[in-house]
Design an enzyme around this catalytic site. Structure first.
Site, PDB file in Angstrom:
ATOM      1  N   ASP A  57      38.334  17.123  43.189  1.00 26.64           N
ATOM      2  CA  ASP A  57      39.068  17.717  42.097  1.00 26.64           C
ATOM      3  C   ASP A  57      39.983  18.882  42.724  1.00 26.64           C
ATOM      4  O   ASP A  57      40.542  19.454  41.676  1.00 26.64           O
ATOM      5  CB  ASP A  57      38.239  18.023  40.752  1.00 26.64           C
ATOM      6  N   ASP A 130      27.086  37.585  40.828  1.00 23.98           N
ATOM      7  CA  ASP A 130      27.882  38.377  40.538  1.00 23.98           C
ATOM      8  C   ASP A 130      27.765  38.780  38.878  1.00 23.98           C
ATOM      9  O   ASP A 130      27.673  37.631  38.135  1.00 23.98           O
ATOM     10  CB  ASP A 130      29.525  37.875  40.535  1.00 23.98           C
ATOM     11  N   ASP A 232      30.048  43.786  38.564  1.00 22.12           N
ATOM     12  CA  ASP A 232      31.478  43.994  38.321  1.00 22.12           C
ATOM     13  C   ASP A 232      31.992  45.311  37.936  1.00 22.12           C
ATOM     14  O   ASP A 232      31.641  45.232  36.563  1.00 22.12           O
ATOM     15  CB  ASP A 232      32.232  42.687  37.898  1.00 22.12           C
ATOM     16  N   GLU A 291      29.962  47.745  42.109  1.00 20.11           N
ATOM     17  CA  GLU A 291      31.382  47.752  42.474  1.00 20.11           C
ATOM     18  C   GLU A 291      31.999  49.184  42.113  1.00 20.11           C
ATOM     19  O   GLU A 291      32.230  49.401  40.848  1.00 20.11           O
ATOM     20  CB  GLU A 291      32.221  46.591  41.964  1.00 20.11           C
ATOM     21  N   HIS A 364      37.365  38.958  47.826  1.00 20.81           N
ATOM     22  CA  HIS A 364      38.360  38.059  47.012  1.00 20.81           C
ATOM     23  C   HIS A 364      39.400  38.879  46.520  1.00 20.81           C
ATOM     24  O   HIS A 364      40.440  38.235  45.783  1.00 20.81           O
ATOM     25  CB  HIS A 364      37.442  37.374  45.998  1.00 20.81           C
ATOM     26  N   ASP A 365      39.218  40.218  46.217  1.00 20.56           N
ATOM     27  CA  ASP A 365      40.333  41.078  45.639  1.00 20.56           C
ATOM     28  C   ASP A 365      41.193  41.675  46.456  1.00 20.56           C
ATOM     29  O   ASP A 365      42.048  42.354  46.243  1.00 20.56           O
ATOM     30  CB  ASP A 365      39.641  42.156  44.884  1.00 20.56           C
TER      31      ASP A 365
END
Length: 590
Positions: A57, A130, A232, A291, A364-365
């Site tokens: 997918d 996370d 986060d 974080e 990822h940021d």
């Protein structure tokens, strides 16, 4: 180096005449008395959407991670940090959670998760989830109830401001084109707070019922067997619910002129973290990472000192913020290596005697590590990637390493906005468009350091179509260089990025000086070379890193004649203080 010398050991050393006044020796003894698995671990971050797709997918899934567990184990890492996999409508790729105790359908089922956790534990790997509890999705049942009426039982699970009081004082909304963190909701004639997207309303931690809901959810995951949480934007959870007007003068005076520092300074923040520790974290042999958005050198200890009973470690943004230029969002300028060294030396010093830190260069940021801090030109890509890996795995604190960096993946550098999927980039594009700015310049800026999608392109497993990531159309384009930059090709090359990373994780594990050792910066004002020593229990290691594309020298005032080269990123090793372009080496001093 990180923990207090016990009273009993102090007396024993004194009685035997072994107490040494030397600070270095004391720090080394302190470190050795409080060894923790999460201090000695190397953490590997997996972005599941982009790691491996098994059902065609175009979206990575849990079965894809399961299929690669042997690869993950082979890296020499200890802990996997998994980005959010919970139920979510995906406004922000899973950071907008609609159900904290389910699995996103695109990723699979809870049975898949159980199989993943079992497979990891069988291989001696730990799993960190996370935790996203500053905000939820606006599609979470709590918010759906909260917005129904002002007297709904869930109303106080979020922050609301009645419209009859006028517009609430400005708070920033990071993912909104108008920059506002308040959204008007007609149904109850009120505004709700969202520090990020309007699809991510902020949770009201001032409500004890909400806190208990979160603690119950965390305990549920720990009882399933997970090993910790990466939290986060956890410093943002506490708010002054009177929402006073904040002037720029006040920001400048009290919060270094920064909204993130203001948002990380809410009343009762540390009361809530202490409560979390008591109700959840203290019950398990786990790791808890903040974080550290808005965390400063001054406030860092408030989060991670063991005697405060809050969290274990946090990561800061001062390093990754170096080189950003005001104006267009995340425009990258040149950064000074001297400033880079000062930043990481200052943060190492914060934890020299108490607490524990982290080290990272990408996630990822962020843009890809090699494109951001190294040199992704063909002639320097491999060398600079290895050099940065050497830095990450020889510094103090727990290293966090982002999936794909072990093979030296680089920025995608998309040419048009239609190729981007990230909510942040799309919102910033609209800001520039509304302001009549240069949209072509904006796109160029994203290629170097701006867009989060640079770090989110699918993992490049092999040279086949879509890099072996998926048999379907990937949710985000695969980098065209997958035909030659991929894991399969590097497995066969003993000098590849991949095999160098494995050597570095092995080196770190076999030298506790790289974990607990005292850090000393050398040749501080050298603008080309980063040099430092790590010392622990009589062992002293020297790390030399050339951050440039030219040969460079370093002054250490250390006799290298009898030194032993432990690792070098060139095919031929040298003990010389003269370094080739992007050369990295670690030497044991005799």
């Amino acid at each position: 180096m990180k923990v207090a010398l016990s009273k009993g050991k102090f007396i024993a050393l004194f009685c035997f005449g072994l107490l040494v006044s030397n600070v270095t020796m004391a720090q080394e003894t302190k470190a050795s008395t409080d060894r923790k698995w999460w201090k000695e671990a190397v953490v590997y971050q997996i972005y599941p959407r982009s790691f491996k797709d098994t059902d065609g997918d175009g979206v990575g899934d849990l079965k894809g991670i399961i299929s690669k567990l042997d690869y993950i184990k082979s890296l020499g890492i200890d802990v996997v940090w998994l980005n959010p996999i919970y139920g979510s409508p995906n406004a922000d790729n899973g950071y907008d959670i609609s159900d904290y105790q389910s699995i996103m359908k695109e990723f699979g089922t809870m049975e898949d998760f159980d199989a993943l956790l079992k497979g990891m534990h069988e291989r001696g790997l730990k799993l960190v989830m996370d935790l996203v509890v500053n905000h939820s999705s606006d599609e979470h049942k709590w918010f759906q109830e909260s917005r129904k009426s002002r007297d709904n039982p869930y109303r106080d699970y979020y922050h609301w401001w009645p419209a009859e009081k006028g517009k609430p004082a400005f708070r920033p909304g990071a993912f909104e084109a108008d920059g506002s963190g308040w959204r008007y909701d007609k149904q109850t004639d009120s505004y709700y707070l969202h520090y990020f997207s309007y699809k991510q309303p902020d949770l009201n931690w001032e409500n004890p019922k909400l806190r208990q809901e979160i603690f119950s959810m965390m305990n549920w995951w720990f009882k399933k067997g997970i090993d910790g949480f990466r939290m986060d934007v956890i410093p943002f959870i506490a708010k002054d619910t009177t929402f006073p007007v904040i002037t720029q003068e006040e920001l400048d005076k009290n919060y270094q002129g920064r909204w993130d520092v203001f948002m990380a300074s809410g009343p009762h923040l540390h009361d809530y973290l202490k409560e979390m520790n008591k109700e959840v974290l203290s019950k398990y042999d786990c790791m808890a990472l903040a974080e550290g958005a808005g965390m400063t050198l001054k406030s860092a200890h408030d989060f991670v000192d063991a005697d405060r009973k809050e969290l274990d470690m946090g990561y800061h943004f001062e390093g990754t913020n170096l080189g950003y230029v005001p104006g267009y969002f995340k425009k990258m300028g040149k950064y000074s290596l001297v400033d880079f060294k000062k930043t990481y030396s200052d943060w190492d010093n914060v934890y020299a005697k108490k607490g524990w830190g982290t080290i990272y260069l990408g996630n990822h940021d962020q843009p890809r590590m090699t494109s951001r801090w190294g040199n992704d030109a063909p002639e320097f890509r491999v060398l600079s990637s290895k050099m940065l890996t050497t830095f990450l795995l020889t510094m103090g604190g727990t290293p966090y390493y982002y999936n794909g960096d072990e093979i030296g993946m680089i920025n995608a550098k998309f040419n048009k906005i239609e190729d981007y999927r990230d909510i942040e980039t799309l919102a910033e594009y609209e800001k520039v468009k509304i302001a009549g700015g240069d949209l072509n310049e904006f796109i160029e800026n994203q290629k170097v350091g701006g867009a989060r999608d640079n770090g989110r392109t699918p993992f490049q497993w092999n040279a086949s179509k879509n890099g072996g990531f998926s048999t379907g159309e990937p949710w985000l384009k695969v980098n065209d260089n997958h035909t030659f930059l991929n894991a399969e090709a590097q497995e066969k090359d003993p000098n590849s990025n991949l095999n160098y990373f494995r050597k570095m994780t092995k080196l770190r594990k076999s030298n506790l000086a790289l974990v607990y050792g005292k850090y000393t910066l050398l040749d501080q004002n050298n603008s080309n070379v980063y040099a430092y020593t790590r010392e622990f229990e009589g062992k002293k290691l020297l790390v030399l890193l050339n951050f440039t594309s030219k040969s460079a020298s370093v002054t250490t005032e250390i006799n290298l004649k009898n030194a032993k080269v432990l690792i070098n990123n060139y095919a031929t090793a040298s003990k010389s203080a003269e370094l080739r372009p992007y050369e990295a080496k670690v030497l044991e001093l005799k």
